[in-house]
Design an enzyme around this catalytic site. Structure first.
Site, PDB file in Angstrom:
ATOM      1  N   PHE A   1       0.821  -1.220   0.000  1.00 49.63           N
ATOM      2  CA  PHE A   1       0.000   0.000   0.000  1.00 49.63           C
ATOM      3  C   PHE A   1       0.859   1.277   0.000  1.00 49.63           C
ATOM      4  CE2 PHE A   1      -2.002   2.864   3.389  1.00 49.63           C
ATOM      5  CZ  PHE A   1      -2.602   3.701   2.463  1.00 49.63           C
TER       6      PHE A   1
ATOM      7  N   ASP B   1      10.195  -7.284  -3.421  1.00 52.13           N
ATOM      8  CA  ASP B   1       8.968  -7.619  -2.681  1.00 52.13           C
ATOM      9  C   ASP B   1       8.620  -9.079  -2.948  1.00 52.13           C
ATOM     10  OD1 ASP B   1       6.084  -7.750  -1.961  1.00 52.13           O
ATOM     11  OD2 ASP B   1       6.225  -5.571  -1.805  1.00 52.13           O
TER      12      ASP B   1
ATOM     13  N   ILE C   1      12.987 -10.625   1.868  1.00 53.27           N
ATOM     14  CA  ILE C   1      14.047  -9.992   2.681  1.00 53.27           C
ATOM     15  C   ILE C   1      14.641 -10.988   3.680  1.00 53.27           C
ATOM     16  CG2 ILE C   1      13.304  -7.582   2.446  1.00 53.27           C
ATOM     17  CD1 ILE C   1      12.022  -7.915   5.301  1.00 53.27           C
TER      18      ILE C   1
ATOM     19  N   ALA D   1       9.217  -3.320   3.618  1.00 58.28           N
ATOM     20  CA  ALA D   1       8.701  -4.697   3.665  1.00 58.28           C
ATOM     21  C   ALA D   1       8.555  -5.146   5.113  1.00 58.28           C
ATOM     22  CB  ALA D   1       9.651  -5.640   2.925  1.00 58.28           C
ATOM     23  N   ALA D   2       7.407  -5.703   5.420  1.00 58.31           N
ATOM     24  CA  ALA D   2       7.175  -6.165   6.788  1.00 58.31           C
ATOM     25  C   ALA D   2       5.941  -7.044   6.838  1.00 58.31           C
ATOM     26  CB  ALA D   2       6.970  -4.963   7.722  1.00 58.31           C
TER      27      ALA D   2
ATOM     28  N   TYR E   1       4.375  -7.789  16.985  1.00 58.69           N
ATOM     29  CA  TYR E   1       4.658  -6.862  15.871  1.00 58.69           C
ATOM     30  C   TYR E   1       5.418  -5.640  16.400  1.00 58.69           C
ATOM     31  CZ  TYR E   1       3.616  -3.142  12.452  1.00 58.69           C
ATOM     32  OH  TYR E   1       3.700  -2.088  11.563  1.00 58.69           O
TER      33      TYR E   1
ATOM     34  N   VAL F   1      -8.632  -0.427   8.952  1.00 63.32           N
ATOM     35  CA  VAL F   1      -9.986  -0.308   9.508  1.00 63.32           C
ATOM     36  C   VAL F   1     -10.971   0.338   8.518  1.00 63.32           C
ATOM     37  CG1 VAL F   1      -9.426   1.847  10.765  1.00 63.32           C
ATOM     38  CG2 VAL F   1     -11.311   0.426  11.534  1.00 63.32           C
TER      39      VAL F   1
ATOM     40  N   GLY G   1      -2.946  -7.852  21.633  1.00 65.65           N
ATOM     41  CA  GLY G   1      -1.892  -6.957  21.165  1.00 65.65           C
ATOM     42  C   GLY G   1      -2.409  -5.598  20.712  1.00 65.65           C
TER      43      GLY G   1
HETATM   44  P1  NAD Z   1       1.646  -3.701   3.061  1.00 66.21           P
HETATM   45  O1  NAD Z   1       1.342  -5.040   3.649  1.00 66.21           O
HETATM   46  O2  NAD Z   1       0.685  -3.143   2.076  1.00 66.21           O
HETATM   47  O3  NAD Z   1       3.087  -3.682   2.431  1.00 66.21           O
HETATM   48  C1  NAD Z   1       4.145  -4.501   2.908  1.00 66.21           C
HETATM   49  C2  NAD Z   1       4.852  -5.047   1.684  1.00 66.21           C
HETATM   50  O4  NAD Z   1       5.947  -5.855   2.121  1.00 66.21           O
HETATM   51  C3  NAD Z   1       3.949  -5.955   0.820  1.00 66.21           C
HETATM   52  O5  NAD Z   1       4.054  -5.580  -0.534  1.00 66.21           O
HETATM   53  C4  NAD Z   1       4.498  -7.358   1.058  1.00 66.21           C
HETATM   54  O6  NAD Z   1       4.304  -8.213  -0.050  1.00 66.21           O
HETATM   55  C5  NAD Z   1       5.965  -7.049   1.361  1.00 66.21           C
HETATM   56  N1  NAD Z   1       6.609  -8.074   2.179  1.00 66.21           N
HETATM   57  C6  NAD Z   1       6.148  -8.631   3.325  1.00 66.21           C
HETATM   58  N2  NAD Z   1       7.013  -9.540   3.786  1.00 66.21           N
HETATM   59  C7  NAD Z   1       8.059  -9.557   2.918  1.00 66.21           C
HETATM   60  C8  NAD Z   1       9.258 -10.305   2.849  1.00 66.21           C
HETATM   61  N3  NAD Z   1       9.565 -11.208   3.787  1.00 66.21           N
HETATM   62  N4  NAD Z   1      10.099 -10.078   1.826  1.00 66.21           N
HETATM   63  C9  NAD Z   1       9.807  -9.161   0.857  1.00 66.21           C
HETATM   64  N5  NAD Z   1       8.671  -8.428   0.877  1.00 66.21           N
HETATM   65  C10 NAD Z   1       7.803  -8.632   1.887  1.00 66.21           C
HETATM   66  O7  NAD Z   1       1.815  -2.697   4.306  1.00 66.21           O
HETATM   67  P2  NAD Z   1       1.935  -1.111   4.312  1.00 66.21           P
HETATM   68  O8  NAD Z   1       0.759  -0.611   5.038  1.00 66.21           O
HETATM   69  O9  NAD Z   1       2.245  -0.574   2.968  1.00 66.21           O
HETATM   70  O10 NAD Z   1       3.193  -0.929   5.288  1.00 66.21           O
HETATM   71  C11 NAD Z   1       4.475  -0.571   4.829  1.00 66.21           C
HETATM   72  C12 NAD Z   1       5.383  -0.346   6.034  1.00 66.21           C
HETATM   73  O11 NAD Z   1       4.863   0.695   6.863  1.00 66.21           O
HETATM   74  C13 NAD Z   1       5.531  -1.574   6.939  1.00 66.21           C
HETATM   75  O12 NAD Z   1       6.867  -1.638   7.367  1.00 66.21           O
HETATM   76  C14 NAD Z   1       4.614  -1.277   8.101  1.00 66.21           C
HETATM   77  O13 NAD Z   1       5.032  -1.937   9.277  1.00 66.21           O
HETATM   78  C15 NAD Z   1       4.742   0.225   8.196  1.00 66.21           C
HETATM   79  N6  NAD Z   1       3.567   0.839   8.842  1.00 66.21           N
HETATM   80  C16 NAD Z   1       2.368   0.878   8.175  1.00 66.21           C
HETATM   81  C17 NAD Z   1       1.265   1.464   8.807  1.00 66.21           C
HETATM   82  C18 NAD Z   1      -0.082   1.560   8.129  1.00 66.21           C
HETATM   83  O14 NAD Z   1      -1.022   2.097   8.743  1.00 66.21           O
HETATM   84  N7  NAD Z   1      -0.259   1.108   6.895  1.00 66.21           N
HETATM   85  C19 NAD Z   1       1.395   1.968  10.118  1.00 66.21           C
HETATM   86  C20 NAD Z   1       2.623   1.869  10.753  1.00 66.21           C
HETATM   87  C21 NAD Z   1       3.716   1.325  10.105  1.00 66.21           C
END
Ligand code: NAD
Length: 311
Positions: free
Chosen positions: A17, A37, A60, A79-80, A145, A183, A272
């Site tokens: 996203f 990714d 990763i 990535a997470a 997390y 949400v 959590g």
């Molecule tokens: P998302 O799930 O849309 O994007 C995460 C991306 O990481 C996905 O494209 C997924 O395929 C990739 N990924 C997951 N595991 C992987 C792996 N082992 N190897 C390679 N790629 C992998 O989430 P997002 O909302 O875009 O979040 C991006 C970052 O921002 C994350 O680190 C998240 O923790 C952080 N974050 C997001 C929010 C939020 O509200 N969206 C809030 C706080 C922190």
């Protein structure tokens, strides 16, 4: 932004996203952009909408694969594993991706001498009594997390101090916007399935600090280009908190369903979960001059209407 012109940029999680919106903007600044990714939650359609990008489908958790990639000047590490309840059910997998995976990415950064921006989370604060929460509060994560993000941050700080890498940590609040999950998307799905009832998990009194993804992208780019950002940690939120019941009512009002949909609560939070997220954003305003421009009130209607385009 000028410093990113033609830089070799490597974005982990670029198919997700936030990564999608970041890469869309970056693709206008450089022709040397790589998304790395594994598509576990990211989408290949997202990548297809980004011009001039090299896509590597890889993990990763695979250090050899990471080290075999082309040299990068700047690494955005997004990535997470991002789902809090999933982290409670699968703490080892969550650790492998968010803690060890971050270490693997930092090792690539060390080899490349790359600048790093790491996306952390409000989850590192957990249920803090200090609201709005400043960066100096410290750590008290309430989920696996949150803990794996703390470990990621600590490795960033170590690599910054001991190896002299230029690293910036951004702790993101609740990010929303086009193509978001979370949400808002969850409520829209529930309402479209059954407009008569909207069930909220928990008491509904839990509250969140909602920040728009376009503002987050500006912060990410500023973090990668501003000298003042090096070695620093910043909260990236709107600096306001909204309860989940308030959010539900705002959405139902926009949809014209406020008098028709019954809101219910399970009263049982998920393991959590955090009661209240409310960021003190004065540090990033002062040090980087970053200011969120898009408020939830102003954008929710647009988001709800836009969503139809992506459904
Ligand atoms: P998302 O799930 O849309 O994007 C995460 C991306 O990481 C996905 O494209 C997924 O395929 C990739 N990924 C997951 N595991 C992987 C792996 N082992 N190897 C390679 N790629 C992998 O989430 P997002 O909302 O875009 O979040 C991006 C970052 O921002 C994350 O680190 C998240 O923790 C952080 N974050 C997001 C929010 C939020 O509200 N969206 C809030 C706080 C922190």
């Amino acid at each position: 932004m000028g410093q990113l012109n033609e830089a070799r940029i490597f974005v982990t999680g670029g198919a997700g996203f936030i990564g999608f919106h970041l890469c869309k903007k970056l693709s206008s600044l450089t022709s040397n952009l790589t998304i790395y990714d594994n598509l576990s939650s990211g989408k290949v359609e997202n990548v297809k909408h980004i011009p001039r990008v090299r896509f590597v489908k890889a993990d990763i958790r695979d250090p050899k694969k990471l080290q075999s990639q082309e040299k990068a000047d700047v690494i955005f590490h997004l990535a997470a594993q991002v789902v809090v309840p999933y982290s409670m059910e699968n703490p080892i997998e969550d650790f492998e991706t968010n803690a060890r995976g971050t270490l693997n990415v930092l090792e690539k950064a060390r080899k490349d001498d790359a600048r790093v921006v790491f996306t952390s989370s409000a989850a590192v604060y957990g249920n803090t009594p200090v609201l709005p929460t400043p960066e100096s509060y410290g750590y008290s994560p309430a989920s696996c997390y949150g803990l794996s993000k703390v470990v990621g941050e600590q490795y960033c700080n170590m690599y910054s101090k001991q190896y002299g890498l230029d690293i910036t940590i951004l702790r993101l609040a609740n990010v929303y916007g086009p193509r978001c999950h979370g949400v808002i998307e969850d409520f829209l799905n529930k309402i479209s399935r059954n407009p008569e009832k909207l069930e909220i998990i928990g008491s509904g009194m839990q509250s969140r600090d909602f920040v728009h993804v376009f503002d987050v992208v500006d912060a990410l780019i500023l973090a990668a280009t501003s000298d003042a950002a090096v070695g620093e940690t910043f909260n990236i939120g709107f600096g306001k908190t909204v309860t989940i019941i308030e959010l539900a009512k705002m959405m139902l009002k926009i949809l014209g369903l406020l008098d028709k949909t019954v809101i219910t609560t399970t009263n049982v939070p998920w393991k959590g979960d955090i009661n209240k997220i409310w960021f003190d954003i004065s540090k990033v305003q002062r040090v980087l001059g970053w200011q969120p421009k898009i408020s939830l009130e102003d954008n929710l209607r647009e988001l709800i209407m836009e969503r139809k385009m992506f459904s």
